[in-house]
Motif scaffolding. Structure first.
Motif, PDB file in Angstrom:
ATOM      1  N   SER A  30     -70.394  18.084  16.505  1.00  0.00           N
ATOM      2  CA  SER A  30     -70.901  17.420  17.706  1.00  0.00           C
ATOM      3  C   SER A  30     -72.417  17.572  17.820  1.00  0.00           C
ATOM      4  O   SER A  30     -73.110  16.633  18.192  1.00  0.00           O
ATOM      5  N   VAL A  31     -72.915  18.749  17.487  1.00  0.00           N
ATOM      6  CA  VAL A  31     -74.365  18.971  17.537  1.00  0.00           C
ATOM      7  C   VAL A  31     -75.073  18.098  16.506  1.00  0.00           C
ATOM      8  O   VAL A  31     -76.095  17.470  16.795  1.00  0.00           O
ATOM      9  N   ILE A  32     -74.522  18.042  15.308  1.00  0.00           N
ATOM     10  CA  ILE A  32     -75.129  17.220  14.257  1.00  0.00           C
ATOM     11  C   ILE A  32     -75.074  15.747  14.632  1.00  0.00           C
ATOM     12  O   ILE A  32     -76.060  15.013  14.489  1.00  0.00           O
ATOM     13  N   ALA A  33     -73.944  15.292  15.140  1.00  0.00           N
ATOM     14  CA  ALA A  33     -73.804  13.885  15.530  1.00  0.00           C
ATOM     15  C   ALA A  33     -74.745  13.532  16.672  1.00  0.00           C
ATOM     16  O   ALA A  33     -75.348  12.447  16.686  1.00  0.00           O
ATOM     17  N   ALA A  34     -74.891  14.431  17.636  1.00  0.00           N
ATOM     18  CA  ALA A  34     -75.793  14.171  18.756  1.00  0.00           C
ATOM     19  C   ALA A  34     -77.238  14.085  18.279  1.00  0.00           C
ATOM     20  O   ALA A  34     -77.994  13.192  18.697  1.00  0.00           O
ATOM     21  N   GLY A  35     -77.627  14.972  17.394  1.00  0.00           N
ATOM     22  CA  GLY A  35     -79.001  14.944  16.887  1.00  0.00           C
ATOM     23  C   GLY A  35     -79.306  13.704  16.061  1.00  0.00           C
ATOM     24  O   GLY A  35     -80.347  13.068  16.235  1.00  0.00           O
ATOM     25  N   ILE A  36     -78.391  13.346  15.178  1.00  0.00           N
ATOM     26  CA  ILE A  36     -78.607  12.156  14.350  1.00  0.00           C
ATOM     27  C   ILE A  36     -78.581  10.889  15.198  1.00  0.00           C
ATOM     28  O   ILE A  36     -79.423   9.997  15.038  1.00  0.00           O
ATOM     29  N   GLY A  37     -77.640  10.801  16.121  1.00  0.00           N
ATOM     30  CA  GLY A  37     -77.560   9.624  16.980  1.00  0.00           C
ATOM     31  C   GLY A  37     -78.789   9.443  17.849  1.00  0.00           C
ATOM     32  O   GLY A  37     -79.306   8.328  17.997  1.00  0.00           O
ATOM     33  N   LEU A  38     -79.268  10.545  18.412  1.00  0.00           N
ATOM     34  CA  LEU A  38     -80.465  10.453  19.249  1.00  0.00           C
ATOM     35  C   LEU A  38     -81.699  10.117  18.417  1.00  0.00           C
ATOM     36  O   LEU A  38     -82.567   9.361  18.864  1.00  0.00           O
ATOM     37  N   GLY A  39     -81.758  10.633  17.204  1.00  0.00           N
ATOM     38  CA  GLY A  39     -82.883  10.290  16.324  1.00  0.00           C
ATOM     39  C   GLY A  39     -82.893   8.819  15.948  1.00  0.00           C
ATOM     40  O   GLY A  39     -83.952   8.173  15.955  1.00  0.00           O
ATOM     41  N   ILE A  40     -81.728   8.273  15.639  1.00  0.00           N
ATOM     42  CA  ILE A  40     -81.645   6.853  15.300  1.00  0.00           C
ATOM     43  C   ILE A  40     -81.982   5.988  16.507  1.00  0.00           C
ATOM     44  O   ILE A  40     -82.684   4.970  16.390  1.00  0.00           O
ATOM     45  N   ALA A  41     -81.491   6.389  17.685  1.00  0.00           N
ATOM     46  CA  ALA A  41     -81.794   5.623  18.894  1.00  0.00           C
ATOM     47  C   ALA A  41     -83.289   5.646  19.215  1.00  0.00           C
ATOM     48  O   ALA A  41     -83.867   4.623  19.596  1.00  0.00           O
ATOM     49  N   ALA A  42     -83.917   6.805  19.047  1.00  0.00           N
ATOM     50  CA  ALA A  42     -85.352   6.896  19.303  1.00  0.00           C
ATOM     51  C   ALA A  42     -86.146   6.080  18.290  1.00  0.00           C
ATOM     52  O   ALA A  42     -87.134   5.427  18.646  1.00  0.00           O
ATOM     53  N   LEU A  43     -85.711   6.083  17.035  1.00  0.00           N
ATOM     54  CA  LEU A  43     -86.386   5.282  16.015  1.00  0.00           C
ATOM     55  C   LEU A  43     -86.267   3.794  16.318  1.00  0.00           C
ATOM     56  O   LEU A  43     -87.248   3.056  16.250  1.00  0.00           O
ATOM     57  N   GLY A  44     -85.066   3.355  16.681  1.00  0.00           N
ATOM     58  CA  GLY A  44     -84.874   1.948  17.031  1.00  0.00           C
ATOM     59  C   GLY A  44     -85.674   1.545  18.255  1.00  0.00           C
ATOM     60  O   GLY A  44     -86.250   0.456  18.309  1.00  0.00           O
ATOM     61  N   GLY A  48     -88.636  -1.251  18.393  1.00  0.00           N
ATOM     62  CA  GLY A  48     -88.560  -2.332  19.370  1.00  0.00           C
ATOM     63  C   GLY A  48     -89.765  -2.378  20.288  1.00  0.00           C
ATOM     64  O   GLY A  48     -90.292  -3.462  20.597  1.00  0.00           O
ATOM     65  N   MET A  49     -90.231  -1.229  20.733  1.00  0.00           N
ATOM     66  CA  MET A  49     -91.405  -1.189  21.601  1.00  0.00           C
ATOM     67  C   MET A  49     -92.658  -1.634  20.864  1.00  0.00           C
ATOM     68  O   MET A  49     -93.504  -2.325  21.421  1.00  0.00           O
ATOM     69  N   GLY A  50     -92.761  -1.243  19.613  1.00  0.00           N
ATOM     70  CA  GLY A  50     -93.916  -1.668  18.828  1.00  0.00           C
ATOM     71  C   GLY A  50     -93.965  -3.165  18.618  1.00  0.00           C
ATOM     72  O   GLY A  50     -95.019  -3.794  18.755  1.00  0.00           O
ATOM     73  N   SER A  51     -92.814  -3.755  18.309  1.00  0.00           N
ATOM     74  CA  SER A  51     -92.799  -5.207  18.107  1.00  0.00           C
ATOM     75  C   SER A  51     -93.020  -5.953  19.427  1.00  0.00           C
ATOM     76  O   SER A  51     -93.649  -7.015  19.444  1.00  0.00           O
ATOM     77  N   MET A  80     -86.075  -1.996  29.434  1.00  0.00           N
ATOM     78  CA  MET A  80     -84.720  -2.217  28.925  1.00  0.00           C
ATOM     79  C   MET A  80     -84.522  -1.561  27.562  1.00  0.00           C
ATOM     80  O   MET A  80     -83.435  -1.046  27.269  1.00  0.00           O
ATOM     81  N   ILE A  81     -85.542  -1.570  26.731  1.00  0.00           N
ATOM     82  CA  ILE A  81     -85.451  -0.893  25.438  1.00  0.00           C
ATOM     83  C   ILE A  81     -85.301   0.608  25.652  1.00  0.00           C
ATOM     84  O   ILE A  81     -84.490   1.273  25.005  1.00  0.00           O
ATOM     85  N   GLU A  82     -86.083   1.153  26.572  1.00  0.00           N
ATOM     86  CA  GLU A  82     -86.011   2.585  26.842  1.00  0.00           C
ATOM     87  C   GLU A  82     -84.666   2.965  27.460  1.00  0.00           C
ATOM     88  O   GLU A  82     -84.174   4.071  27.246  1.00  0.00           O
ATOM     89  N   ALA A  83     -84.060   2.058  28.207  1.00  0.00           N
ATOM     90  CA  ALA A  83     -82.748   2.338  28.794  1.00  0.00           C
ATOM     91  C   ALA A  83     -81.707   2.570  27.710  1.00  0.00           C
ATOM     92  O   ALA A  83     -80.815   3.416  27.869  1.00  0.00           O
ATOM     93  N   GLN A  84     -81.808   1.864  26.603  1.00  0.00           N
ATOM     94  CA  GLN A  84     -80.859   2.068  25.504  1.00  0.00           C
ATOM     95  C   GLN A  84     -80.990   3.468  24.915  1.00  0.00           C
ATOM     96  O   GLN A  84     -79.989   4.109  24.571  1.00  0.00           O
ATOM     97  N   VAL A  85     -82.216   3.962  24.815  1.00  0.00           N
ATOM     98  CA  VAL A  85     -82.427   5.319  24.301  1.00  0.00           C
ATOM     99  C   VAL A  85     -81.883   6.341  25.298  1.00  0.00           C
ATOM    100  O   VAL A  85     -81.287   7.351  24.909  1.00  0.00           O
ATOM    101  N   ILE A  86     -82.062   6.084  26.580  1.00  0.00           N
ATOM    102  CA  ILE A  86     -81.548   6.994  27.601  1.00  0.00           C
ATOM    103  C   ILE A  86     -80.021   7.004  27.589  1.00  0.00           C
ATOM    104  O   ILE A  86     -79.393   8.051  27.779  1.00  0.00           O
ATOM    105  N   TYR A  87     -79.392   5.849  27.352  1.00  0.00           N
ATOM    106  CA  TYR A  87     -77.933   5.816  27.232  1.00  0.00           C
ATOM    107  C   TYR A  87     -77.476   6.697  26.075  1.00  0.00           C
ATOM    108  O   TYR A  87     -76.473   7.401  26.179  1.00  0.00           O
TER     109      TYR A  87
END
Length: 103
Positions: A30-44, A48-51, A80-87
């Motif tokens: 769960s810790v590994i999945a949470a870290g990887i998922g949050l990293g991917i969400a922050a990268l996305g 998105g914010m850059g574009s 709205m992009i930041e809301a996805q990362v917060i989710y």
């Protein structure tokens, strides 16, 4: 090579544990999945914010008269992009603390 080293370091706590039971494996996963998922969400979100910012700057450069409207629209899109990362942060916190798997 770096991926293999990262995986070995991430799973070292489970590998060297005195007792390996389903609870410790589930919690570490769960810790590994949470870290990887949050990293991917922050990268996305960052991509998105850059574009979004690049498109707004390009639109303002082409037509300076609509700069205010573009900026307003850009801020709404960034929220709205930041809301996805917060989710994803909420999902990660649920994985870490609420223990939805019932163990």
């Amino acid at each position: 090579m770096k991926k293999v080293l990262f995986l070995l370091v991430a799973l070292a706590g489970v590998a060297f544990a005195a007792e390996i039971d389903a609870d410790s494996v589930l919690r570490s996963s769960s810790v590994i999945a949470a870290g990887i998922g949050l990293g991917i969400a922050a990268l996305g979100g960052a991509v998105g914010m850059g574009s979004t910012a690049a498109a707004t700057i390009s639109g303002t450069a082409r037509n300076p008269g609509v700069g205010g409207k573009l900026t307003t629209t850009m801020f709404i899109a960034l929220a709205m992009i930041e809301a996805q990362v917060i989710y994803m942060l909420v999902v990660a916190l649920l994985l870490l603390f609420a223990n939805p798997f019932g163990v």
